[in-house]
Design a protein around this motif. Structure first.
Motif, PDB file in Angstrom:
ATOM      1  N   ARG A   1      -9.005  -0.748  -3.628  1.00 54.87           N
ATOM      2  CA  ARG A   1     -10.067  -0.020  -2.922  1.00 54.87           C
ATOM      3  C   ARG A   1     -10.786   0.946  -3.845  1.00 54.87           C
ATOM      4  O   ARG A   1     -11.967   1.249  -3.655  1.00 54.87           O
ATOM      5  CB  ARG A   1      -9.476   0.750  -1.746  1.00 54.87           C
ATOM      6  CG  ARG A   1      -9.182  -0.124  -0.534  1.00 54.87           C
ATOM      7  CD  ARG A   1      -8.457   0.652   0.547  1.00 54.87           C
ATOM      8  NE  ARG A   1      -8.477  -0.071   1.817  1.00 54.87           N
ATOM      9  CZ  ARG A   1      -7.682   0.212   2.837  1.00 54.87           C
ATOM     10  NH1 ARG A   1      -6.801   1.202   2.749  1.00 54.87           N
ATOM     11  NH2 ARG A   1      -7.761  -0.481   3.958  1.00 54.87           N
ATOM     12  N   LYS A   2     -10.077   1.432  -4.857  1.00 59.75           N
ATOM     13  CA  LYS A   2     -10.675   2.387  -5.786  1.00 59.75           C
ATOM     14  C   LYS A   2     -11.418   1.680  -6.921  1.00 59.75           C
ATOM     15  O   LYS A   2     -12.505   2.105  -7.325  1.00 59.75           O
ATOM     16  CB  LYS A   2      -9.582   3.294  -6.362  1.00 59.75           C
ATOM     17  CG  LYS A   2     -10.113   4.445  -7.194  1.00 59.75           C
ATOM     18  CD  LYS A   2      -8.993   5.420  -7.551  1.00 59.75           C
ATOM     19  CE  LYS A   2      -9.547   6.632  -8.273  1.00 59.75           C
ATOM     20  NZ  LYS A   2      -8.491   7.612  -8.616  1.00 59.75           N
TER      21      LYS A   2
ATOM     22  N   ASP B   1      -4.492   0.381  -2.291  1.00 55.14           N
ATOM     23  CA  ASP B   1      -5.189   1.610  -2.641  1.00 55.14           C
ATOM     24  C   ASP B   1      -5.839   1.520  -4.018  1.00 55.14           C
ATOM     25  O   ASP B   1      -6.896   2.120  -4.254  1.00 55.14           O
ATOM     26  CB  ASP B   1      -4.250   2.828  -2.568  1.00 55.14           C
ATOM     27  CG  ASP B   1      -2.797   2.486  -2.835  1.00 55.14           C
ATOM     28  OD1 ASP B   1      -2.412   1.318  -2.670  1.00 55.14           O
ATOM     29  OD2 ASP B   1      -2.033   3.387  -3.200  1.00 55.14           O
TER      30      ASP B   1
ATOM     31  N   SER C   1       0.851  -1.181   0.000  1.00 50.76           N
ATOM     32  CA  SER C   1       0.000   0.000   0.000  1.00 50.76           C
ATOM     33  C   SER C   1       0.887   1.230   0.000  1.00 50.76           C
ATOM     34  O   SER C   1       1.962   1.233   0.609  1.00 50.76           O
ATOM     35  CB  SER C   1      -0.897   0.017   1.239  1.00 50.76           C
ATOM     36  OG  SER C   1      -1.626   1.226   1.325  1.00 50.76           O
TER      37      SER C   1
ATOM     38  N   GLU D   1      -0.704  -4.271   4.521  1.00 52.92           N
ATOM     39  CA  GLU D   1      -1.651  -4.893   3.584  1.00 52.92           C
ATOM     40  C   GLU D   1      -1.553  -6.401   3.754  1.00 52.92           C
ATOM     41  O   GLU D   1      -0.471  -6.932   3.972  1.00 52.92           O
ATOM     42  CB  GLU D   1      -1.308  -4.458   2.153  1.00 52.92           C
ATOM     43  CG  GLU D   1      -2.161  -5.077   1.074  1.00 52.92           C
ATOM     44  CD  GLU D   1      -1.704  -6.462   0.678  1.00 52.92           C
ATOM     45  OE1 GLU D   1      -2.580  -7.286   0.357  1.00 52.92           O
ATOM     46  OE2 GLU D   1      -0.475  -6.729   0.700  1.00 52.92           O
TER      47      GLU D   1
ATOM     48  N   LYS E   1     -14.485  -4.384  -3.561  1.00 48.45           N
ATOM     49  CA  LYS E   1     -13.075  -4.054  -3.778  1.00 48.45           C
ATOM     50  C   LYS E   1     -12.421  -5.127  -4.649  1.00 48.45           C
ATOM     51  O   LYS E   1     -12.459  -6.303  -4.337  1.00 48.45           O
ATOM     52  CB  LYS E   1     -12.340  -3.941  -2.446  1.00 48.45           C
ATOM     53  CG  LYS E   1     -12.980  -2.968  -1.462  1.00 48.45           C
ATOM     54  CD  LYS E   1     -12.233  -2.971  -0.136  1.00 48.45           C
ATOM     55  CE  LYS E   1     -12.967  -2.188   0.930  1.00 48.45           C
ATOM     56  NZ  LYS E   1     -14.176  -2.921   1.443  1.00 48.45           N
TER      57      LYS E   1
ATOM     58  N   ALA F   1      -0.403   3.903   1.241  1.00 51.35           N
ATOM     59  CA  ALA F   1      -1.005   4.658   2.357  1.00 51.35           C
ATOM     60  C   ALA F   1      -1.188   3.720   3.548  1.00 51.35           C
ATOM     61  O   ALA F   1      -0.256   3.063   3.979  1.00 51.35           O
ATOM     62  CB  ALA F   1      -2.325   5.283   1.899  1.00 51.35           C
TER      63      ALA F   1
END
Length: 314
Positions: free
Chosen positions: A192-193, A189, A152, A163, A230, A154
């Protein structure tokens, strides 16, 4: 055709990724190697064999590492169910496809025999891949690229910064990132998007493989699809198949293996703070609408006679 080895821990989203990889005519998938991760090694191996029977594909399957290099197993049955495959009723495992050799030895055999570079797409913890690179360092030159779903840029989803795939075996991830092999990281990330919405799952229902994917995702992670599903592992698969959907940036990446506060964190240094050479290409963004459309197109393009008799147990 691009030669590919899939290393995986099926896993609901692994199945959703593998389905499109095995039906891409430009790929020659030579092996599916299994690793403990979402569930234990017996389950992940059995799930791969059952999925192949469902998809009517004859790809060798090799059983790999049953535990991380140095740590205890931690499974994700809360997200994937006790078997790893939710509530979908797959056919019996196609056991004739299971190799006598373990995953690392079989991967090495394929790599050392080939004249062409091979892509490894890693959808689970990196234990098998790390063991391969450590045990047979001479074959690193045969690996064109490792595309991994993990890490990740973030925060994480297991611990604050970890992660799941990296956190389960951070030592293995550290070995892989330090291996010198070209790496593309498709991280948390991105998954998730890049979400499928409820209407996208509805659109898949008319197709046998699409129904499998939709049913699996409706039981995934507690079954809440109100904000979309996701797409972690399918993101890595679509990066391999349609890299134009993604924005990338080079970076130096290392993995924290000792701090109790940040264990498993992928430290992604875009700015050269550590004065280290870049060792990975990082996916930093994805065209979400194009991603959804392309994933649906690929599933719906799979020949419709596949697994017509298979049903959901729900």
């Amino acid at each position: 055709m691009r030669k590919v080895l899939i290393d995986t821990d099926p896993g609901i989203d692994d199945a959703a990724a593998i389905a499109i990889l095995l039906n891409e005519p430009s790929l020659n998938v030579e092996l599916i190697s299994c690793v403990a991760g979402n569930v234990g090694i017996e389950h992940t191996t059995n799930n791969a064999l059952r999925l192949l029977n469902f998809l009517q594909k004859n790809i060798p399957v090799a059983k790999g590492a049953a535990t991380p290099l140095l740590r205890e197993n931690r499974f994700a049955t809360n997200a994937h169910g006790a078997s790893g495959m939710g509530s979908f009723d797959f056919p019996e495992a196609k056991t004739a496809l299971l190799t006598e050799e373990n995953a690392v030895l079989k991967q090495w055999q394929i790599l050392q025999a080939t004249e062409e570079p091979v892509t490894i797409i890693a959808l689970g913890p990196l234990t098998n891949v790390a063991l391969l690179l450590q045990t047979f360092p001479e074959i690193r030159s045969k690996v064109q690229e490792i595309i991994l779903m993990g890490g990740s840029t973030a925060r994480g989803n297991i611990g604050v910064y970890g992660e799941f795939n990296v956190m389960i075996d951070p030592e293995a991830a550290k070995i892989v990132f330090r291996s010198g092999v070209p790496i593309t990281m498709v991280g948390l990330d991105i998954g998730r998007k890049a979400r499928l919405l409820a209407e996208n799952l509805d659109a898949l229902e008319t197709h046998p493989v699409g129904k499998m994917v939709a049913d699996l995702f409706r039981s995934y992670d507690g079954g809440d699809i109100s904000e979309g599903v996701k797409m972690y592992d399918p993101s890595a698969a679509l990066y391999l198949l349609n890299p134009e959907l993604f924005q990338t940036q080079p970076a130096f990446v290392d993995v924290e293996i000792s701090s109790p506060l940040t264990l498993g964190a992928t430290v992604v240094d875009f700015d050269g703070v550590f004065e280290q050479a870049d060792n990975a290409t990082i996916c930093v963004d994805v065209d979400v609408e194009a991603f959804r459309q392309k994933y649906l197109e690929r599933v719906l393009a799979i020949r419709e006679e596949v697994a017509n008799g298979t049903r959901s147990s729900k």
